[in-house]
Motif scaffolding. Structure first.
Motif, PDB file in Angstrom:
ATOM      1  N   UNK A 130     -47.938  -6.808  24.603  1.00  0.00           N
ATOM      2  CA  UNK A 130     -49.300  -6.907  25.106  1.00  0.00           C
ATOM      3  C   UNK A 130     -49.716  -5.579  25.712  1.00  0.00           C
ATOM      4  N   UNK A 131     -51.000  -5.440  25.965  1.00  0.00           N
ATOM      5  CA  UNK A 131     -51.517  -4.206  26.564  1.00  0.00           C
ATOM      6  C   UNK A 131     -50.863  -3.955  27.919  1.00  0.00           C
ATOM      7  N   UNK A 132     -50.477  -5.013  28.610  1.00  0.00           N
ATOM      8  CA  UNK A 132     -49.862  -4.859  29.931  1.00  0.00           C
ATOM      9  C   UNK A 132     -48.532  -4.112  29.858  1.00  0.00           C
ATOM     10  N   UNK A 133     -47.866  -4.164  28.704  1.00  0.00           N
ATOM     11  CA  UNK A 133     -46.604  -3.447  28.544  1.00  0.00           C
ATOM     12  C   UNK A 133     -46.798  -1.935  28.642  1.00  0.00           C
ATOM     13  N   UNK A 134     -48.007  -1.478  28.423  1.00  0.00           N
ATOM     14  CA  UNK A 134     -48.299  -0.053  28.416  1.00  0.00           C
ATOM     15  C   UNK A 134     -49.128   0.396  29.612  1.00  0.00           C
ATOM     16  N   UNK A 135     -49.602  -0.542  30.403  1.00  0.00           N
ATOM     17  CA  UNK A 135     -50.494  -0.228  31.518  1.00  0.00           C
ATOM     18  C   UNK A 135     -49.839   0.706  32.536  1.00  0.00           C
ATOM     19  N   UNK A 136     -48.598   0.436  32.885  1.00  0.00           N
ATOM     20  CA  UNK A 136     -47.937   1.254  33.900  1.00  0.00           C
ATOM     21  C   UNK A 136     -47.774   2.693  33.426  1.00  0.00           C
ATOM     22  N   UNK A 137     -47.409   2.885  32.175  1.00  0.00           N
ATOM     23  CA  UNK A 137     -47.259   4.240  31.643  1.00  0.00           C
ATOM     24  C   UNK A 137     -48.593   4.974  31.657  1.00  0.00           C
ATOM     25  N   UNK A 138     -49.665   4.279  31.302  1.00  0.00           N
ATOM     26  CA  UNK A 138     -50.995   4.891  31.328  1.00  0.00           C
ATOM     27  C   UNK A 138     -51.434   5.251  32.730  1.00  0.00           C
ATOM     28  N   UNK A 139     -51.184   4.361  33.663  1.00  0.00           N
ATOM     29  CA  UNK A 139     -51.547   4.632  35.058  1.00  0.00           C
ATOM     30  C   UNK A 139     -50.770   5.826  35.596  1.00  0.00           C
ATOM     31  N   UNK A 140     -49.502   5.896  35.260  1.00  0.00           N
ATOM     32  CA  UNK A 140     -48.679   7.022  35.710  1.00  0.00           C
ATOM     33  C   UNK A 140     -49.205   8.328  35.134  1.00  0.00           C
ATOM     34  N   UNK A 141     -49.501   8.345  33.834  1.00  0.00           N
ATOM     35  CA  UNK A 141     -50.034   9.548  33.189  1.00  0.00           C
ATOM     36  C   UNK A 141     -51.332   9.990  33.860  1.00  0.00           C
ATOM     37  N   UNK A 142     -52.232   9.049  34.098  1.00  0.00           N
ATOM     38  CA  UNK A 142     -53.526   9.386  34.703  1.00  0.00           C
ATOM     39  C   UNK A 142     -53.392   9.850  36.148  1.00  0.00           C
TER      40      UNK A 142
END
Length: 85
Positions: free
Chosen positions: A10-22
């Motif tokens: 799900x998109x939630x599996x990638x949310x933390x990585x995106x938040x960290x990058x941003x």
């Protein structure tokens, strides 16, 4: 075997990585992408594409910059994705 539902992503599996990058500043983003490009340059193109797609799911800029750094033209693939949805 794992239940089918546990294999779905799900998109939630990638949310933390995106938040960290941003959360990184420009220099930190550049260093991260440089390291990823160096690490992924020696792997097969299909593995590079899989990694790029995962990073795009975390953050579009993140994945697109990785594709650019690896010299992978992702635009054709992205247009195929849009036609499937």
């Amino acid at each position: 075997r794992r239940p089918r539902s546990s294999l779905m992503t799900s998109a939630d599996d990638f949310a933390q990585a995106g938040e960290q990058y941003r959360s990184y500043n420009s220099s930190e983003k550049d260093n991260l992408l440089s390291n990823l490009v160096n690490d992924l340059q020696g792997v097969k193109k299909d593995i590079q594409l899989r990694a790029i797609c995962n990073f795009i799911r975390a953050d579009r800029e993140y994945g697109m910059r990785l594709a650019q750094g690896l010299g992978v033209d992702i635009q054709e693939f992205m247009s195929q994705l849009h036609s499937w949805s």
